[in-house]
Write an enzyme that holds these catalytic residues in place. Structure first.
Site, PDB file in Angstrom:
ATOM      1  CE1 TYR A   1      -4.451  -1.064   0.004  1.00 15.38           C
ATOM      2  CE2 TYR A   1      -3.351  -2.986   0.931  1.00 15.38           C
ATOM      3  CZ  TYR A   1      -4.458  -2.414   0.329  1.00 15.38           C
ATOM      4  OH  TYR A   1      -5.574  -3.185   0.051  1.00 15.38           O
TER       5      TYR A   1
ATOM      6  CD  GLU B   1      -6.704  -6.161   1.001  1.00 22.33           C
ATOM      7  OE1 GLU B   1      -5.513  -5.967   1.321  1.00 22.33           O
ATOM      8  OE2 GLU B   1      -7.324  -5.397   0.221  1.00 22.33           O
TER       9      GLU B   1
END
Length: 391
Positions: free
Chosen positions: A98, A140
């Site tokens: 990310y 996730e």
């Protein structure tokens, strides 16, 4: 939720960012893949980069998230985030990527907006990005924790390959090693990694269709212009070993007594088969209306399997629309004015995007509640409809 400092800035700049993101994201991907070419090997679809679908999907998700925060300050768009999180999990995306996305995305934003990308604007959109990122990371982690193995992919051996209508190859796999198998929920999909001509691995997602316990079974429609499906059709053979992900996807069957309408076109039959098999296994007495559209009867993939499953349900029936020939129930495109949809029914759709748009428009225009219309879409989700995909 958005901070009071960021909210007015996002309100003022959201229209501009929404307009510019389709131009920003191609530069973002160009910069990121230039710095990290390894991400194209086993993570991103090269075909979606070429067509521009992945940048459009990213634009849609970021703008949808920011817009939601402005309109619903005390909640997140769970259906949008869930769909993205399941797709990320099927690719094995990890939390440490990310920051990579952030770095290159915001470099592209700054380059595109120029002087308009003031420190205050960048700070506000950074807040949006990390709110969305942290929500996805949490989802996730939960998905990974629910899998039987901590390996994102495991080797599976091809045990059968056969052709069915519409240039579709039906492929069955069995485990090639002792990696624990994660049970799939009806309607979920797996990713398969295929090594393409230049040696990189390209992942693609396919719905799991009914199969024997301990096996995986998928149906792959040939895209002559594609990079992966021609290789699956031409080169995959019994005995070959491929890496498959754990099953993911949030359009799954839940126990309820309301009627169920399953509307599909072409290869969109695949999740419908999984849902129908689950209903048969549960000895469901729900009213089930199965609607399918195709070019003609011979191009209808897995038609015999679908008919057999419908025949096992006491309150199920099927209707077809074929563009060619006279052997369907109806001629032409699917027309739901010819179908009596129960007022309390859940309507589930799968097929090409034009089909999904047309069918959803017909259903909603008839007065059916939009929150009872669900969908599955193959590839990057350019639609991002609201609603919870539980049937």
């Amino acid at each position: 939720m958005l901070s009071e400092k960021a909210r007015p800035i996002i309100e003022a700049t959201a229209p501009v960012v929404a307009e510019r993101i389709p131009y920003i994201t191609p530069e973002f991907y160009k910069g990121m893949f230039g710095a990290r070419p390894d991400l194209m090997d086993g993570m991103f679809s090269r075909s979606n980069q070429i067509t521009g679908e992945q940048p459009k999907a990213l634009a849609g998700s970021i703008v949808a998230f920011a817009t939601w925060l402005l309109q619903h300050p005390d909640s997140y768009p769970e259906s949008v985030l869930s769909r993205i999180a399941h797709k990320h999990a099927s690719l094995g995306l990890q939390e440490d990527e990310y920051p990579t996305v952030y770095q290159h995305l915001f470099a592209a934003i700054g380059a595109d907006l120029g002087d308009a990308a003031t420190p205050e604007v960048v700070e506000a959109w950074t807040e949006v990005y990390w709110l969305m990122a942290h929500a996805l990371i949490a989802m996730e982690k939960t998905l990974y924790a629910g899998a039987a193995s901590d390996l994102p992919f495991a080797p599976w051996r091809v045990t059968a390959k056969e052709m069915t209508g519409g240039d579709v190859a039906v492929i069955t796999f069995e485990p090639a090693d002792g990696t624990p198998i994660t049970d799939a929920k009806p309607g979920q999909y797996i990713s398969i990694e295929v090594k393409v001509k230049d040696g990189i691995r390209q992942p693609r997602q396919f719905t799991l269709i009914p199969s024997k316990a301990g096996t995986r079974r998928i149906a792959v429609k040939l895209d002559p212009a594609g990079e992966v499906t021609p290789l699956i059709h031409e080169q995959l053979k019994v005995g070959d070993v491929y890496d498959l992900s754990n099953p993911y996807g949030d359009m799954v069957l839940r126990e309820t007594r309301v009627p169920l309408v399953l509307a599909s076109a072409g290869i969109g039959v695949t999740p419908m088969l999984a849902l129908l098999e689950a209903l048969v296994e549960r000895e469901s007495e729900r009213e089930v209306i199965v609607l399918h559209a195709d070019r003609n009867s011979s191009s209808w993939p897995l038609a015999d399997e679908m008919k057999a499953l419908v025949a096992k349900l006491p309150n199920a029936r099927i209707e077809t629309w074929f563009e060619e020939g006279d052997d369907g129930d109806h001629k032409g495109y699917m027309d739901l004015s010819q179908v009596n949809i129960p007022a309390d029914a859940n309507v589930v759709m799968c097929g090409p995007l034009p089909f999904l748009k047309a069918v959803r428009s017909q259903v909603v225009s008839s007065g059916h509640p939009a929150e009872k219309v669900f969908y599955e879409i193959f590839g990057p989700d350019l639609w991002l409809l609201q609603g919870t995909d539980e049937n």
